[in-house]
Motif scaffolding. Structure first.
Motif, short mmCIF file in Angstrom:
data_model
loop_
_atom_site.label_atom_id
_atom_site.label_comp_id
_atom_site.label_asym_id
_atom_site.label_seq_id
_atom_site.Cartn_x
_atom_site.Cartn_y
_atom_site.Cartn_z
N THR A 105 -14.90 1.09 -18.47
CA THR A 105 -15.11 0.71 -17.04
C THR A 105 -15.59 -0.37 -16.57
OG1 THR A 105 -14.72 3.11 -16.22
CG2 THR A 105 -15.34 1.60 -14.60
N VAL A 106 -16.95 -0.46 -16.96
CA VAL A 106 -17.73 -1.44 -16.67
C VAL A 106 -17.34 -2.78 -17.69
CG1 VAL A 106 -20.22 -2.61 -17.23
CG2 VAL A 106 -19.83 -0.06 -16.56
N ALA A 107 -16.72 -2.79 -18.59
CA ALA A 107 -15.99 -4.04 -19.34
C ALA A 107 -15.20 -4.46 -18.49
CB ALA A 107 -15.55 -3.45 -20.75
N GLY A 108 -14.07 -3.63 -17.90
CA GLY A 108 -13.23 -4.26 -17.07
C GLY A 108 -13.26 -4.55 -15.67
N ALA A 109 -14.54 -4.36 -15.16
CA ALA A 109 -14.88 -4.70 -13.60
C ALA A 109 -15.08 -6.22 -13.39
CB ALA A 109 -16.13 -3.82 -13.34
N ARG A 110 -14.60 -6.41 -12.35
CA ARG A 110 -15.16 -7.76 -11.75
C ARG A 110 -16.19 -7.86 -10.86
NH1 ARG A 110 -10.36 -10.64 -8.92
NH2 ARG A 110 -11.78 -12.28 -8.91
N TYR A 111 -16.61 -6.48 -10.28
CA TYR A 111 -17.58 -6.49 -9.33
C TYR A 111 -18.21 -5.26 -9.70
CZ TYR A 111 -19.85 -6.55 -4.72
OH TYR A 111 -20.80 -6.68 -3.71
N ALA A 112 -19.66 -5.22 -9.85
CA ALA A 112 -20.48 -4.10 -9.95
C ALA A 112 -21.35 -3.73 -9.08
CB ALA A 112 -20.99 -4.10 -11.45
N ILE A 113 -21.52 -2.50 -8.71
CA ILE A 113 -22.45 -2.09 -7.42
C ILE A 113 -23.53 -1.17 -8.39
CG2 ILE A 113 -23.06 -1.40 -5.38
CD1 ILE A 113 -20.19 -2.00 -4.55
N VAL A 114 -24.92 -1.65 -8.43
CA VAL A 114 -25.90 -0.66 -8.82
C VAL A 114 -26.98 -0.66 -7.78
CG1 VAL A 114 -25.34 -1.13 -11.39
CG2 VAL A 114 -27.21 -2.36 -10.22
N ASN A 115 -27.70 0.57 -7.91
CA ASN A 115 -28.89 0.82 -6.90
C ASN A 115 -30.08 -0.21 -7.23
OD1 ASN A 115 -29.64 2.58 -4.59
ND2 ASN A 115 -31.49 2.71 -5.76
N GLY A 116 -30.51 -0.05 -8.60
CA GLY A 116 -31.72 -0.71 -8.91
C GLY A 116 -33.00 -0.12 -8.59
N ILE A 117 -33.86 -0.61 -8.64
CA ILE A 117 -35.45 -0.12 -8.31
C ILE A 117 -35.65 0.94 -9.03
CG2 ILE A 117 -36.96 0.09 -6.37
CD1 ILE A 117 -34.54 -0.16 -4.55
N GLY A 118 -35.11 0.87 -10.41
CA GLY A 118 -35.41 1.76 -11.39
C GLY A 118 -34.71 3.07 -11.22
N TYR A 119 -33.79 3.22 -10.29
CA TYR A 119 -33.11 4.46 -9.96
C TYR A 119 -32.01 4.67 -11.02
CZ TYR A 119 -30.50 8.13 -7.28
OH TYR A 119 -30.15 9.13 -6.88
N ASP A 120 -31.35 3.71 -11.53
CA ASP A 120 -30.34 3.74 -12.47
C ASP A 120 -30.38 2.71 -13.66
OD1 ASP A 120 -29.73 1.61 -10.55
OD2 ASP A 120 -27.84 2.39 -9.92
N ALA A 121 -31.40 2.84 -14.31
CA ALA A 121 -31.81 1.84 -15.27
C ALA A 121 -30.54 1.72 -16.44
CB ALA A 121 -33.14 2.12 -16.10
N TRP A 122 -29.79 2.90 -16.43
CA TRP A 122 -28.85 3.00 -17.52
C TRP A 122 -27.63 2.39 -17.03
CZ3 TRP A 122 -24.44 4.56 -15.06
CH2 TRP A 122 -24.64 5.20 -13.75
N ALA A 123 -27.41 1.98 -15.86
CA ALA A 123 -26.47 1.09 -15.61
C ALA A 123 -26.86 -0.22 -15.65
CB ALA A 123 -26.11 1.48 -14.01
N ASP A 124 -28.03 -0.72 -15.55
CA ASP A 124 -28.50 -2.21 -15.77
C ASP A 124 -28.22 -2.27 -17.48
OD1 ASP A 124 -29.37 -2.50 -13.34
OD2 ASP A 124 -31.27 -1.59 -13.58
N LYS A 125 -28.58 -1.40 -18.27
CA LYS A 125 -28.24 -1.66 -19.73
C LYS A 125 -26.79 -1.64 -19.85
CE LYS A 125 -32.53 1.04 -20.69
NZ LYS A 125 -33.13 2.29 -21.60
N LEU A 126 -26.02 -0.74 -19.28
CA LEU A 126 -24.46 -0.97 -19.58
C LEU A 126 -24.03 -2.40 -19.30
CD1 LEU A 126 -22.78 2.44 -18.58
CD2 LEU A 126 -23.38 1.57 -20.73
N LEU A 127 -24.36 -2.88 -17.93
CA LEU A 127 -24.20 -4.27 -17.66
C LEU A 127 -24.60 -5.21 -18.64
CD1 LEU A 127 -24.69 -3.88 -13.91
CD2 LEU A 127 -22.49 -4.24 -14.86
N ALA A 128 -25.99 -5.22 -18.70
CA ALA A 128 -26.51 -6.23 -19.92
C ALA A 128 -25.70 -6.23 -21.42
CB ALA A 128 -27.94 -5.58 -19.97
N ALA A 129 -25.29 -5.33 -21.71
CA ALA A 129 -24.41 -5.20 -23.03
C ALA A 129 -23.18 -5.93 -22.83
CB ALA A 129 -24.08 -3.79 -23.39
N ASN A 130 -22.70 -6.21 -21.70
CA ASN A 130 -21.58 -7.01 -21.47
C ASN A 130 -21.86 -8.02 -20.54
OD1 ASN A 130 -19.04 -7.86 -21.58
ND2 ASN A 130 -18.20 -6.50 -19.90
#
Length: 328
Positions: A105-130
């Motif tokens: 899902t992340v790979a195919g997204a043109r727009y990504a919304i994450v909370n940040g502030i350490g709340y969803d660090a796993w999402a940051d890692k998924l985005l950073a991988a692509n």
């Protein structure tokens, strides 16, 4: 101060799952796959795929959590397709274990919304991988100016919610300029109609109950209490400890016991999705002392509710507790 994501000490299985998800993400990058995950939902994360933008293609959006996904869905209407990763009310977003479908899902997204502030660090890692070119990323913490170590629960801040609405609309217009007028109309309708009961209730409660002392089980309640003008008496160190999954101090627990016993607080608000033995004991003490208790949850509950339905219902519960406690 450690953040929620780092201090809950994710289990080895969570780290293993994250590695697997990142690996899957790397694999799908080569094929530019665009697949919605099974967590896609109408109110919190998915819009109907019946019609598209003026160019005939929807903006593919991924939101780490369904409270932001719900807002993104309603602002985008039939010009976007939103997939939220966290949709289950029983899931702890702090240490969520990403799946291969999330990576796709992340790979195919043109727009990504994450909370940040350490709340969803796993999402940051998924985005950073692509690090895909052409994908826009909204990190709510960066938008509202809250850094690591600050309170990550920005969806409970009415002011920050409106900032996110503005930014999402702005980003949609940049991604699809031909439909800029449509996105402006969606935003106006959302703020003046769909979100109106939420906004009105906040204004009324702030006017009626400002400075009323309350207690809470964790820091998720703090942004909302600030938005309502309420006076939070629970020690911040206790609120942070409960949110971060660490043990509160005996001193803080004694302070709260005293606040409840002597009715220094009028209402006690707790997160029912993070009800530890300490919190359960405080809820019982509050009820035994005749102090009204209200509940909130961390993510949409029920999962199919819209952001405004969920928040308004919780506000009504807090309002009822305040009215009972104050006689107003």
């Amino acid at each position: 101060m450690p953040t929620a994501a780092t201090s809950r000490f994710p289990r080895p299985s969570a780290r293993t799952a994250l590695v697997a998800a990142v690996a899957a993400l790397t694999a799908v990058t080569a094929t530019a796959c665009s697949t919605s995950s099974s967590s896609d939902s109408k109110a919190g994360g998915g819009a109907s795929a019946a019609s598209g933008s003026a160019g005939g293609k929807k903006i593919e959006v991924v939101a780490a959590e369904n409270f932001w996904g719900s807002i993104a869905t309603q602002l985008g209407g039939d010009r976007v397709h939103v997939t939220s990763i966290i949709t289950n009310p029983d899931t702890d977003p702090h240490d969520y274990e990403p799946k291969a479908a999330d990576a796709r899902t992340v790979a195919g997204a043109r727009y990504a919304i994450v909370n940040g502030i350490g709340y969803d660090a796993w999402a940051d890692k998924l985005l950073a991988a692509n690090p895909a070119g052409g994908r826009t990323e909204l990190k709510v913490g960066d938008l509202v100016g809250v850094k690591e170590g600050g309170n990550p629960h920005r969806w409970y801040s009415p002011d920050d919610v409106h900032k996110v609405i503005e930014k999402i609309t702005e980003d949609y217009k940049k991604a699809d300029p031909a439909d800029a007028a449509y996105f402006d109309q969606q935003k106006t309708a959302y703020e003046t109609k769909s979100l109106a009961p939420y906004t009105k209730l906040i204004s009324e409660m702030k006017s009626k109950y400002a400075d009323t002392p309350i207690g809470a089980s964790e820091s998720i309640v703090t942004p909302l209490s600030e938005g309502l003008g309420l006076k939070m008496l629970t020690p911040e160190t206790f609120l942070d400890a409960m949110s971060e999954g660490t043990d509160p101090t005996a001193k803080d627990k004694a302070t709260i016991d005293d606040q409840i016993k002597n009715k220094r607080i009028k209402v006690y608000v707790y997160n029912s999705q993070n009800s530890t033995p300490d919190v359960q004991a405080q809820v019982k003490e509050a009820k035994d002392a005749g102090i009204p208790v209200a509940t909130v949850t961390e993510t949409l509950a029920p999962a199919g509710a819209t952001f405004q339905q969920w928040q308004t219902a919780q506000l009504q519960g807090i309002e009822e507790a305040l009215a009972k406690a104050t006689g107003r």
